[in-house]
Design a protein around this motif. Structure first.
Motif, PDB file in Angstrom:
ATOM      1  N   SER A  18       0.828  -1.209   0.000  1.00 16.39           N
ATOM      2  CA  SER A  18       0.000   0.000   0.000  1.00 16.39           C
ATOM      3  C   SER A  18       0.860   1.255   0.000  1.00 16.39           C
ATOM      4  CB  SER A  18      -0.936   0.006   1.212  1.00 16.39           C
ATOM      5  OG  SER A  18      -0.197   0.087   2.395  1.00 16.39           O
ATOM      6  N   LEU A  19       2.181   1.070   0.177  1.00 17.19           N
ATOM      7  CA  LEU A  19       3.097   2.194   0.065  1.00 17.19           C
ATOM      8  C   LEU A  19       3.212   2.596  -1.401  1.00 17.19           C
ATOM      9  CD1 LEU A  19       5.839   0.968   2.506  1.00 17.19           C
ATOM     10  CD2 LEU A  19       4.297   2.870   2.834  1.00 17.19           C
ATOM     11  N   PRO A  20       3.825   3.720  -1.701  1.00 22.20           N
ATOM     12  CA  PRO A  20       3.979   4.128  -3.092  1.00 22.20           C
ATOM     13  C   PRO A  20       4.623   3.022  -3.921  1.00 22.20           C
ATOM     14  CG  PRO A  20       4.701   5.864  -1.622  1.00 22.20           C
ATOM     15  CD  PRO A  20       4.396   4.665  -0.768  1.00 22.20           C
ATOM     16  N   ALA A  21       4.318   2.976  -5.206  1.00 18.33           N
ATOM     17  CA  ALA A  21       4.757   1.898  -6.077  1.00 18.33           C
ATOM     18  C   ALA A  21       6.269   1.824  -6.237  1.00 18.33           C
ATOM     19  CB  ALA A  21       4.113   2.068  -7.454  1.00 18.33           C
ATOM     20  N   THR A  22       6.991   2.867  -5.862  1.00 23.73           N
ATOM     21  CA  THR A  22       8.436   2.874  -5.988  1.00 23.73           C
ATOM     22  C   THR A  22       9.051   1.815  -5.082  1.00 23.73           C
ATOM     23  OG1 THR A  22       8.161   5.264  -6.069  1.00 23.73           O
ATOM     24  CG2 THR A  22      10.405   4.439  -5.955  1.00 23.73           C
ATOM     25  N   SER A  23      10.117   1.177  -5.518  1.00 25.12           N
ATOM     26  CA  SER A  23      10.849   0.221  -4.692  1.00 25.12           C
ATOM     27  C   SER A  23      11.396   0.947  -3.472  1.00 25.12           C
ATOM     28  CB  SER A  23      12.005  -0.369  -5.499  1.00 25.12           C
ATOM     29  OG  SER A  23      12.922  -0.991  -4.649  1.00 25.12           O
ATOM     30  N   LEU A  24      11.360   0.306  -2.323  1.00 25.01           N
ATOM     31  CA  LEU A  24      11.845   0.946  -1.099  1.00 25.01           C
ATOM     32  C   LEU A  24      13.297   1.373  -1.235  1.00 25.01           C
ATOM     33  CD1 LEU A  24      10.352  -1.308   1.707  1.00 25.01           C
ATOM     34  CD2 LEU A  24       9.642   0.963   1.045  1.00 25.01           C
ATOM     35  N   CYS A  26       4.702   5.580  13.457  1.00 24.29           N
ATOM     36  CA  CYS A  26       3.518   4.920  12.891  1.00 24.29           C
ATOM     37  C   CYS A  26       3.856   3.941  11.783  1.00 24.29           C
ATOM     38  CB  CYS A  26       2.547   5.960  12.345  1.00 24.29           C
ATOM     39  SG  CYS A  26       2.002   7.147  13.580  1.00 24.29           S
ATOM     40  N   LEU A  27       4.776   4.311  10.908  1.00 27.49           N
ATOM     41  CA  LEU A  27       5.155   3.409   9.819  1.00 27.49           C
ATOM     42  C   LEU A  27       5.769   2.135  10.394  1.00 27.49           C
ATOM     43  CD1 LEU A  27       5.103   3.574   6.646  1.00 27.49           C
ATOM     44  CD2 LEU A  27       7.536   4.107   6.797  1.00 27.49           C
ATOM     45  N   ALA A  28       6.620   2.283  11.398  1.00 31.94           N
ATOM     46  CA  ALA A  28       7.244   1.126  12.041  1.00 31.94           C
ATOM     47  C   ALA A  28       6.204   0.276  12.763  1.00 31.94           C
ATOM     48  CB  ALA A  28       8.320   1.586  13.022  1.00 31.94           C
ATOM     49  N   ASP A  50       7.213  -6.019   7.516  1.00 27.23           N
ATOM     50  CA  ASP A  50       7.555  -5.738   6.122  1.00 27.23           C
ATOM     51  C   ASP A  50       8.776  -4.822   6.023  1.00 27.23           C
ATOM     52  OD1 ASP A  50       5.422  -7.256   5.026  1.00 27.23           O
ATOM     53  OD2 ASP A  50       4.054  -5.611   5.486  1.00 27.23           O
ATOM     54  N   LEU A  51       8.834  -3.801   6.869  1.00 25.85           N
ATOM     55  CA  LEU A  51       9.984  -2.898   6.840  1.00 25.85           C
ATOM     56  C   LEU A  51      11.259  -3.625   7.235  1.00 25.85           C
ATOM     57  CD1 LEU A  51       8.520   0.363   8.415  1.00 25.85           C
ATOM     58  CD2 LEU A  51       9.245   0.038   6.052  1.00 25.85           C
ATOM     59  N   ALA A  52      11.182  -4.441   8.276  1.00 28.14           N
ATOM     60  CA  ALA A  52      12.360  -5.179   8.721  1.00 28.14           C
ATOM     61  C   ALA A  52      12.873  -6.090   7.611  1.00 28.14           C
ATOM     62  CB  ALA A  52      12.033  -5.981   9.977  1.00 28.14           C
ATOM     63  N   GLU A  53      11.961  -6.674   6.874  1.00 33.48           N
ATOM     64  CA  GLU A  53      12.336  -7.586   5.792  1.00 33.48           C
ATOM     65  C   GLU A  53      12.827  -6.835   4.553  1.00 33.48           C
ATOM     66  OE1 GLU A  53       9.790 -10.254   2.760  1.00 33.48           O
ATOM     67  OE2 GLU A  53       9.454 -10.708   4.882  1.00 33.48           O
ATOM     68  N   GLN A  54      12.175  -5.739   4.197  1.00 35.67           N
ATOM     69  CA  GLN A  54      12.447  -5.073   2.933  1.00 35.67           C
ATOM     70  C   GLN A  54      13.380  -3.864   3.037  1.00 35.67           C
ATOM     71  OE1 GLN A  54       8.878  -4.356   0.622  1.00 35.67           O
ATOM     72  NE2 GLN A  54       7.908  -6.172   1.471  1.00 35.67           N
TER      73      GLN A  54
END
Length: 192
Positions: A6-12, A134-136, A142-146
């Motif tokens: 659901s984040l922007p389509a850009t790769s992290l 909030c994002l964390a 997902d953040l930890a993985e990506q």
């Protein structure tokens, strides 16, 4: 658990920084100086001492007033645990990015700030990047993985453990001598 898609389509990892990191706080509240990361040495009794410079932490705080308050509490906890709080991210050993995920623009801004902090780490100016907020909270797994650029992703319920974890990550003893920092149990922050 919500998906990071659901984040922007850009790769992290492909987000390009467009805005400079903003320091948490104002310049008139610049630094808490004079802390040591070790117990106060007994110099008067001729003790052989190795003075260790305090580790420095900066914070990027994004989002709502609650994030600002959470950030101030985290900084106070870090200060009481022997860290020096600095505004300049290039001077910091660790950068805490206190994120927001309320709207898409906030998610994008948070990811950009994380990537800017990660670039400072890659350039050797910071040792660790910690993601909170909030994002964390919302996307922690997902953040930890990506986001391998982030050394730790921490949700709200774990904020009280940040100083201990960060001390360990920076090679310091996870515990602080309570006598050394007893005078730092309260830090007043005021705004004008």
């Amino acid at each position: 658990m919500p998906c990071i898609h659901s984040l922007p389509a850009t790769s992290l990892s492909g987000i390009v920084s467009r805005t400079p990191l903003r320091a948490h706080g104002r310049s008139d509240r610049r630094r808490f100086c004079g802390l040591s990361a070790t117990a106060t040495p007994d110099i008067a009794n001729g003790a052989d001492v190795d003075i260790v410079a305090p580790k420095k932490v900066s914070m990027v705080s994004l989002g709502c007033p609650k994030n600002t308050v959470d950030g101030e509490v985290m900084l106070g906890d870090l200060f009481r645990s022997g860290f020096e709080i600095v505004d300049d991210h290039e001077d910091a050993d660790a950068i805490v990015v206190n994120t927001c995920s309320f709207v898409e623009e906030a998610k994008t801004e948070s990811l950009e700030a994380i990537m800017q902090a990660a670039q400072l780490k890659a350039d050797g100016k910071a040792q660790r990047v910690i993601v909170t907020g909030c994002l964390a909270q919302r996307y922690s797994e997902d953040l930890a993985e990506q986001l391998p650029e982030a050394d730790m992703v921490m949700g709200f319920q774990n904020y009280s453990t940040l100083p201990r974890h960060l001390r360990g990550m920076l090679g310091l003893s996870p515990e602080v001598d309570p006598d050394t920092y007893s005078q730092q149990s309260r830090t007043q922050v005021c705004c004008t």
